[in-house]
Design an enzyme around this catalytic site. Sequence first.
Site, PDB file in Angstrom:
ATOM      1  N   CYS A   1       7.181   5.780 -13.216  1.00  0.00           N
ATOM      2  CA  CYS A   1       5.894   5.416 -12.283  1.00  0.00           C
ATOM      3  C   CYS A   1       4.923   5.200 -13.661  1.00  0.00           C
ATOM      4  CB  CYS A   1       5.456   6.447 -11.512  1.00  0.00           C
ATOM      5  SG  CYS A   1       3.678   6.056 -10.569  1.00  0.00           S
TER       6      CYS A   1
ATOM      7  N   HIS B   1       7.945   3.535  -2.530  1.00  0.00           N
ATOM      8  CA  HIS B   1       7.166   4.292  -3.627  1.00  0.00           C
ATOM      9  C   HIS B   1       5.600   3.994  -3.568  1.00  0.00           C
ATOM     10  CE1 HIS B   1       7.175   5.442  -8.166  1.00  0.00           C
ATOM     11  NE2 HIS B   1       6.035   4.754  -8.036  1.00  0.00           N
ATOM     12  N   GLU B   2       5.235   2.874  -3.222  1.00  0.00           N
ATOM     13  CA  GLU B   2       3.936   2.482  -3.246  1.00  0.00           C
ATOM     14  C   GLU B   2       3.073   3.248  -2.180  1.00  0.00           C
ATOM     15  OE1 GLU B   2       2.789   1.237  -5.943  1.00  0.00           O
ATOM     16  OE2 GLU B   2       4.749   0.477  -6.659  1.00  0.00           O
TER      17      GLU B   2
ATOM     18  N   HIS C   1       1.959   6.683  -2.730  1.00  0.00           N
ATOM     19  CA  HIS C   1       0.760   6.477  -3.414  1.00  0.00           C
ATOM     20  C   HIS C   1      -0.220   6.865  -2.356  1.00  0.00           C
ATOM     21  CE1 HIS C   1       1.839   6.464  -7.668  1.00  0.00           C
ATOM     22  NE2 HIS C   1       2.550   5.224  -7.619  1.00  0.00           N
TER      23      HIS C   1
END
Lengths: 167, 179
Positions: free
Chosen positions: A98, A140-141, A144
């Site tokens: 990341c 993954h995004e 966040h």
Amino acid sequence: MPVCPIILYPDPVLKQATEPIGALDSEVDALIQDLVDTMYDAGHSVGVAAPQIGVSRRAVVVDVSHSKLGKDNNHGLLTMINPRVIEKSGSKTMREGCMSVPDYTGNVTRAETIVVEFTDRAGRSRVIECSGFEAVAIQHEIDHLDGMLFLDRVSSLKTDLFRRKNS
Amino acid sequence: MQHFALTIIGRDRTGIVSQVTEILYELGCNIADSSCSILGGQFAMILILDHPEYVDRDSFGDAFLPLEESGLSVFLRVLKPGGEIRPEIEGEICMISVYGSDKPGIVYRVAQVLGENQVNITDLNTKLVGSADNPVYVLMLEAVLPENMTEQDIDTWVAPLRDELQVDITVRTIHTAEL
């Protein structure tokens, strides 16, 4: 539009749940443009989430079409406002890193195929099915946006394959 | 600041990590990179340490004596300047699996071929599995390929070992996705 510096852990913004976006005003459009510019400027990046440029709002951009892993299976540039995964299936383990956590990588298991709903930059509601690397990048995004880092999801140490017998 | 490498090994039991790290904490040592694992019946710890005042082995006095007395072996290495800095190893990561009936020389021959070709091994694990009648040896290693070297090159070099050692070998590139 400016390329923004990537916020690094331990900045607290990376561990906060973000605020949903209401009206798609000029501020939101500028945020999306900043995310896109920042992603492309990083060269190898395939996605950026708003908290990574210090904005605690629910927006991510993803584009895996230029990457070796995603070039054959993708939706091009995705600008996703208030994205939500509504279906998941299969599983895929990838070694992830990341930009907000430099110099560390770990094996993360995520859904292989997802259905994700979101509003795009033009204000259209969209529901798409993604698989493979694009699905991994989107998950993954979206993590966040919920204050989750891949470090929270590392599924195995590199040597783990020798330990499963007794677990 | 002076850096040290500490290696501790002993029969596995609960409490080794806390026993070791309590001593290090009380001494004021910082643990940087470390790796600890069970190998056979032994628990092995390897740690890179630093301390703001310690300069050599004598600085630690007899701090590790309680560990020795509880059956652990302790080895301290004083690092030369810069010895704590991880080199930037650029290149594709390659995973190599080698497995087959146990026999002498599996690790050596694979490592020899890689070394001769300037391939940097960054991680290596072996385990003896299978049954007493049919012991199976498993070797997993990660290597970083020099520029312009591909997974196919590695496969070509290790191919003769399949016959020579009667093992299965697969070579694959690990893609790390920075997201």
